[in-house]
Design an enzyme around this catalytic site. Structure first.
Site, mmCIF file in Angstrom:
data_model
loop_
_atom_site.group_PDB
_atom_site.id
_atom_site.type_symbol
_atom_site.label_atom_id
_atom_site.label_comp_id
_atom_site.label_asym_id
_atom_site.label_seq_id
_atom_site.Cartn_x
_atom_site.Cartn_y
_atom_site.Cartn_z
ATOM 1 N N LYS A 46 0.405 -5.409 0.017
ATOM 2 C CA LYS A 46 -0.278 -4.338 -0.717
ATOM 3 C C LYS A 46 -1.424 -3.742 0.105
ATOM 4 C CE LYS A 46 -1.892 -1.653 -3.922
ATOM 5 N NZ LYS A 46 -1.428 -0.268 -3.778
ATOM 6 N N ASN A 129 -2.119 2.837 7.119
ATOM 7 C CA ASN A 129 -1.670 3.853 6.169
ATOM 8 C C ASN A 129 -2.611 5.055 6.209
ATOM 9 O OD1 ASN A 129 -0.888 5.342 3.968
ATOM 10 N ND2 ASN A 129 -1.189 3.717 2.462
ATOM 11 N N CYS A 132 -1.737 7.893 2.085
ATOM 12 C CA CYS A 132 -1.808 7.711 0.624
ATOM 13 C C CYS A 132 -2.248 9.028 -0.019
ATOM 14 C CB CYS A 132 -2.788 6.601 0.263
ATOM 15 S SG CYS A 132 -2.994 6.479 -1.533
HETATM 16 C C1 SIN Z 1 -1.489 3.755 -3.996
HETATM 17 O O1 SIN Z 1 -2.027 2.636 -4.079
HETATM 18 O O2 SIN Z 1 -2.007 4.771 -4.482
HETATM 19 C C2 SIN Z 1 -0.186 3.898 -3.284
HETATM 20 C C3 SIN Z 1 -0.329 3.693 -1.836
HETATM 21 C C4 SIN Z 1 0.137 4.846 -1.020
HETATM 22 O O3 SIN Z 1 0.710 5.799 -1.530
HETATM 23 O O4 SIN Z 1 -0.060 4.818 0.200
#
Ligand code: SIN
Length: 304
Positions: A46, A129, A132
Site C-alpha cells: 500500500k 508513485n 495518484c
Molecule cells: C489512493 O490511495 O488514492 C490510490 C493510490 C493511487 O491512485 O496512486
C-alpha cells in the site's frame, strides 16, 4: 513440458510475473488468511507516505461497469509505522522480495521515505508513485511533466542503492516523453499505468457519487489503454516495464508481456475477486501450453 514462468526485474528474480498492485492488497495480511500468498511473484504494498494519512472523505468508491473509481487519498500509517509494524508482519507470511510503493507531497518527502525503506532487507524495489490522482499538491502533480518526473527520479536515485521504478499516470498527453525523462534521470524501470481520472454522478441525489467528486478509474475497462501505453513506453525505453491496468486473467498477463511488460500487476480485480492473483498464476501454464509458449521471457515485447 514444464512451462517456465520466472522473470527478472533489475537482477531481482521472481518465480512468476504476477504482482498485486499497490492499494489492492494492503500489506498482505488479509489475503494471507484466504490463501498462501507465497505463490505470488512479489507484492507491491500500500502506497506509503512520510506521515500517517487518514485519506479522503467518504464515499470514496464508486462502482462502474467493468471497473471502479476510487478516491482513497493515500490512506496509510506512515513510513515509520510501516517499517516498525507492517513489514515485520509481512515478513512472517511472505518470504519473497517485495516492492515498496512510495508517494509524497514534496521531493524531500519522497527522498525521506526512500532512504528509510532502502534499509529494509526484504524491500527489493522502490516503486515511486508520481501518479495518484486523488490528492492535491502531490502524487500526480509530479507525474504530468517530464521535468518534474525527472526531478523526483534524480532525487530518489541519490537516496537509495535499490532499483527504482517510477509509476506513471495515464492522465497525460505524452507518456513516452515522461518515461524517457525518468529513464534519463536514472530510473531503473517504469510501472504503468495508474488509474484514469473519472467521475460518476448520483442522478437521484444530483450529486457526485464520490465526496471528492473525482477519482481514479481502474478495472477491466482500462486494459486496452494500459496495453497501448505499455507498448509505447516499452518500445521507447531500454529499462524494464511493469505493466498494470485492468489485468484480470492469465491471457491478459500474456498480452501485457507481448506488449513489452517484464512483469504484470493485478489491481482492481483483487477487489472483485480476492483469489484473482492465485487463479491467474495457476492458469498461466495452461494458457502458455495452449499458445505454444515455453518460457514467458520469450514473449516479452514480441509485438513490433
Ligand atoms: C489512493 O490511495 O488514492 C490510490 C493510490 C493511487 O491512485 O496512486
Amino acid at each position: 513440458m514444464v512451462r517456465e514462468l520466472s522473470v527478472e526485474l533489475c537482477g531481482v528474480a521472481l518465480d512468476n510475473p504476477v504482482i498485486p498492485a499497490s492499494g489492492t492488497f494492503g500489506f498482505g495480511k488479509e489475503m494471507a488468511e484466504i490463501y498462501d500468498i507465497n505463490i505470488l511473484g512479489s507484492i507491491s504494498f500500500k502506497g506509503t507516505t512520510r506521515d500517517a494519512r487518514f485519506g479522503n472523505a467518504t464515499p470514496r468508491i464508486a462502482e462502474c461497469p467493468s471497473g471502479l473509481i476510487n478516491s482513497v487519498g493515500l490512506q496509510n500509517p506512515g513510513v515509520d509505522a510501516v517499517i516498525a509494524h507492517e513489514l515485520p508482519e509481512l515478513r512472517k507470511i511472505f518470504r519473497k522480495p517485495i516492492i515498496a510503493n512510495i508517494s509524497g507531497f514534496s521531493i524531500e518527502e519522497y527522498v525521506e521515505c526512500c532512504s528509510k525503506l532502502d534499509k529494509e532487507e526484504q524491500v527489493a524495489i522502490l516503486e515511486v508513485n508520481i501518479s495518484c490522482p486523488n490528492v492535491h499538491n502531490g502524487g500526480m502533480a509530479f507525474g504530468t511533466s517530464p521535468e518534474s518526473a525527472a526531478a523526483v527520479t534524480r532525487a530518489v536515485k541519490a537516496a537509495t542503492t535499490k532499483p527504482v521504478f517510477i509509476k506513471l499516470s495515464p492522465n497525460v498527453t505524452d507518456i513516452v516523453a515522461i518515461a524517457k525523462a525518468c529513464e534519463e534521470a536514472g530510473a531503473d524501470g517504469i510501472t504503468l499505468i495508474n488509474t484514469m481520472l473519472g467521475m460518476r454522478i448520483d442522478i437521484a441525489r444530483r450529486k457526485p457519487v464520490i465526496a471528492n467528486k473525482m477519482g481514479g478509474f481502474s478495472g477491466a475497462a482500462i486494459f486496452p489503454i494500459a496495453v497501448r501505453m505499455v507498448y509505447q513506453v516499452a518500445h521507447a525505453v531500454k529499462i524494464p516495464v511493469i505493466g498494470c491496468g485492468g489485468v484480470s486473467s492469465a491471457e491478459d498477463v500474456v498480452e501485457m508481456m507481448m506488449a513489452g511488460a517484464t512483469a504484470v500487476q493485478v489491481g482492481a480485480e483483487n477487489l472483485r475477486n480476492p483469489y484473482a492473483c492465485k487463479e491467474i498464476i495457476e492458469e498461466l501454464p495452461y494458457v502458455m501450453e495452449r499458445l505454444g509458449i515455453e518460457r514467458l521471457t520469450d514473449i516479452i515485447g514480441i509485438i513490433e
